[in-house]
Design an enzyme around this catalytic site. Structure first.
Site, PDB file in Angstrom:
ATOM      1  N   ASP A  43       1.714   3.083  -1.683  1.00 32.38           N
ATOM      2  CA  ASP A  43       3.142   3.316  -1.888  1.00 32.38           C
ATOM      3  C   ASP A  43       3.513   3.029  -3.335  1.00 32.38           C
ATOM      4  O   ASP A  43       3.157   1.990  -3.882  1.00 32.38           O
ATOM      5  CB  ASP A  43       3.956   2.421  -0.954  1.00 32.38           C
ATOM      6  CG  ASP A  43       5.440   2.750  -0.986  1.00 32.38           C
ATOM      7  OD1 ASP A  43       5.783   3.927  -1.207  1.00 32.38           O
ATOM      8  OD2 ASP A  43       6.253   1.828  -0.794  1.00 32.38           O
TER       9      ASP A  43
ATOM     10  N   SER B 221       3.941  -5.168  -3.078  1.00 36.72           N
ATOM     11  CA  SER B 221       3.709  -5.432  -1.661  1.00 36.72           C
ATOM     12  C   SER B 221       2.960  -6.751  -1.548  1.00 36.72           C
ATOM     13  O   SER B 221       3.459  -7.773  -2.013  1.00 36.72           O
ATOM     14  CB  SER B 221       2.949  -4.269  -1.010  1.00 36.72           C
ATOM     15  OG  SER B 221       2.830  -4.469   0.386  1.00 36.72           O
ATOM     16  N   THR B 222       1.764  -6.748  -0.973  1.00 34.28           N
ATOM     17  CA  THR B 222       1.034  -7.996  -0.744  1.00 34.28           C
ATOM     18  C   THR B 222       0.812  -8.737  -2.069  1.00 34.28           C
ATOM     19  O   THR B 222       0.275  -8.188  -3.018  1.00 34.28           O
ATOM     20  CB  THR B 222      -0.334  -7.709  -0.100  1.00 34.28           C
ATOM     21  OG1 THR B 222      -0.143  -6.856   1.025  1.00 34.28           O
ATOM     22  CG2 THR B 222      -1.009  -8.994   0.337  1.00 34.28           C
TER      23      THR B 222
ATOM     24  N   HIS C 229       7.864  -4.865  -0.310  1.00 33.33           N
ATOM     25  CA  HIS C 229       7.654  -4.762   1.133  1.00 33.33           C
ATOM     26  C   HIS C 229       7.799  -6.153   1.738  1.00 33.33           C
ATOM     27  O   HIS C 229       6.996  -7.051   1.457  1.00 33.33           O
ATOM     28  CB  HIS C 229       6.257  -4.219   1.453  1.00 33.33           C
ATOM     29  CG  HIS C 229       6.023  -2.831   0.956  1.00 33.33           C
ATOM     30  ND1 HIS C 229       4.758  -2.310   0.762  1.00 33.33           N
ATOM     31  CD2 HIS C 229       6.887  -1.838   0.606  1.00 33.33           C
ATOM     32  CE1 HIS C 229       4.850  -1.060   0.333  1.00 33.33           C
ATOM     33  NE2 HIS C 229       6.129  -0.754   0.218  1.00 33.33           N
TER      34      HIS C 229
ATOM     35  N   MET D 130      -1.043  -3.708  -1.059  1.00 39.45           N
ATOM     36  CA  MET D 130      -1.985  -2.943  -0.257  1.00 39.45           C
ATOM     37  C   MET D 130      -1.460  -1.518  -0.061  1.00 39.45           C
ATOM     38  O   MET D 130      -0.257  -1.311   0.055  1.00 39.45           O
ATOM     39  CB  MET D 130      -2.143  -3.635   1.101  1.00 39.45           C
ATOM     40  CG  MET D 130      -3.090  -2.943   2.073  1.00 39.45           C
ATOM     41  SD  MET D 130      -3.338  -3.949   3.568  1.00 39.45           S
ATOM     42  CE  MET D 130      -1.667  -4.051   4.199  1.00 39.45           C
TER      43      MET D 130
END
Length: 359
Positions: A296, A173-174, A199, A293
């Site tokens: 998940d 993600s991030t 993401h 972050m």
């Protein structure tokens, strides 16, 4: 926000007075965020950075007088600070945004749709979350020039449907686009087939896949339903629209896409990919959960470990945000916890051993 904690100080930089006003209003909703100033161009921003010493910058990709990338390069060289890019949802905007992440931006959001009032609160929640996350990240040095991509196999993409025996699944993600760039760039052209859930907003996943295709030895594409998973190929989940799952079609592994509801607030979800890999391939999987972050992918990584897969979590010191991999470590989901630079070698360790033994 507690009485003793300081608010996150934000400088909004955008050439549009309407966007500056809108972003300021959105961020001012949060009790722990203070918009200290707004700037119309990079030169104005430079002055206001010195005046206000913000903790986080929101920066328009396309700026007058000096483009956003040039300004970002100068900023990261002279006064590194967390930057969230605000990008137009266009093909050019997507490519420039990914370049901004390479240069040092923490994350990005798309331009708000000022004429869609019902979607504005969702947008506000996303923007506020990203600014809060940006304020917490540890900035890391980026290489000025990426290493040249190794030579791609001549047979890659030639239509020979040799299926993969092992499968690599990756979630992020991030900070993930840059982490994935490093991991994929270190993999050889005969690596097992790779499925990736990152993401990322719709419209950006294709640009990301194309960028990885140009800069690695792998053939990288945005996944399509029914794609056969082949060695030397990587398949990226379409952003914000579809979950990506691993499935079997006889003796072959294939990609399956579906528009099921969000999982852990995400579609695509890393847990969806990892759980499908645990069910369909079990011990034939090697998985890595990278920077990001939230949580998940953490439970999916645990399911993979329980199914006999080799599982890896990125370590804290090299993660931009140690949320997802940190949660996996708490669940004892990772066989190994590795720095980013060591993950590629671990992903293909068993593959290389098998090749060396002639299996």
């Amino acid at each position: 926000m507690s009485a003793t904690s300081k608010p996150i100080r934000v400088l909004v930089v955008d050439d549009s007075a309407l966007i500056r006003k809108l972003l300021t209003e959105i961020l001012s909703q949060a009790p722990d965020i203070e918009v200290v100033a707004a700037a119309a161009d990079p030169f104005d921003a430079r002055t206001k950075i010195k005046q206000h010493e913000p903790d986080v910058l929101t920066l328009d990709v396309e700026m007058p007088k000096m483009d956003g990338i040039t300004f970002l390069r100068n900023l990261m060289r002279l006064r590194p600070m967390p930057v969230v890019m605000v990008s137009s949802l266009t093909e050019e905007g997507a490519d420039v945004t990914l370049e901004a992440l390479e240069v040092g931006a923490v994350d990005f959001v798309t331009k708000p749709k000022v004429d869609v009032s019902h979607a504005l609160q969702d947008y506000a929640n996303v923007l506020i979350d990203k600014v809060r996350t940006a304020a917490r990240v540890r900035l890391q040095a980026r290489s000025a020039t990426p290493a040249p991509a190794p030579q791609r196999l001549a047979s890659a993409g030639s239509g020979r449907f040799r299926t993969t025996d092992r499968v690599i699944v990756l979630g992020a993600s991030t900070g993930g686009t840059e982490a994935l760039r490093e991991v994929l760039g270190a993999l050889p052209p005969d690596a097992p087939g790779i499925l990736i859930t990152q993401h990322i907003p719709a419209g950006f996943s294709r640009a990301f896949a194309e960028r990885m295709d140009r800069n690695t030895a792998l053939s990288v594409k945005e996944a399509e339903d029914g794609d056969i998973v082949m060695p030397g190929h990587a398949y990226v989940a379409p952003g914000s629209d579809y979950h990506l799952r691993l499935a079997r079609d006889g003796a072959r592994y294939i990609c399956r896409l579906d528009q099921g509801g969000p999982v852990n607030r995400h579609r695509p979800s890393v847990d969806v990919l990892f759980n499908s890999a645990a069910e369909q391939a079990g011990a034939n999987v090697v998985a890595a959960l990278l920077t990001g972050m939230g949580d998940d992918g953490a439970r999916g990584l645990r399911a993979l470990r329980d199914a006999g897969a080799h599982t890896i979590a990125q370590n804290e010191s090299t993660s931009l945000v140690w949320g997802m991999p940190g949660e996996a470590v708490k669940l004892d989901a990772a066989v190994q916890v590795l720095p980013l630079g060591g993950i590629a070698a671990s992903l293909i360790r068993d593959h290389r051993n098998a090749a060396a033994s002639g299996q």
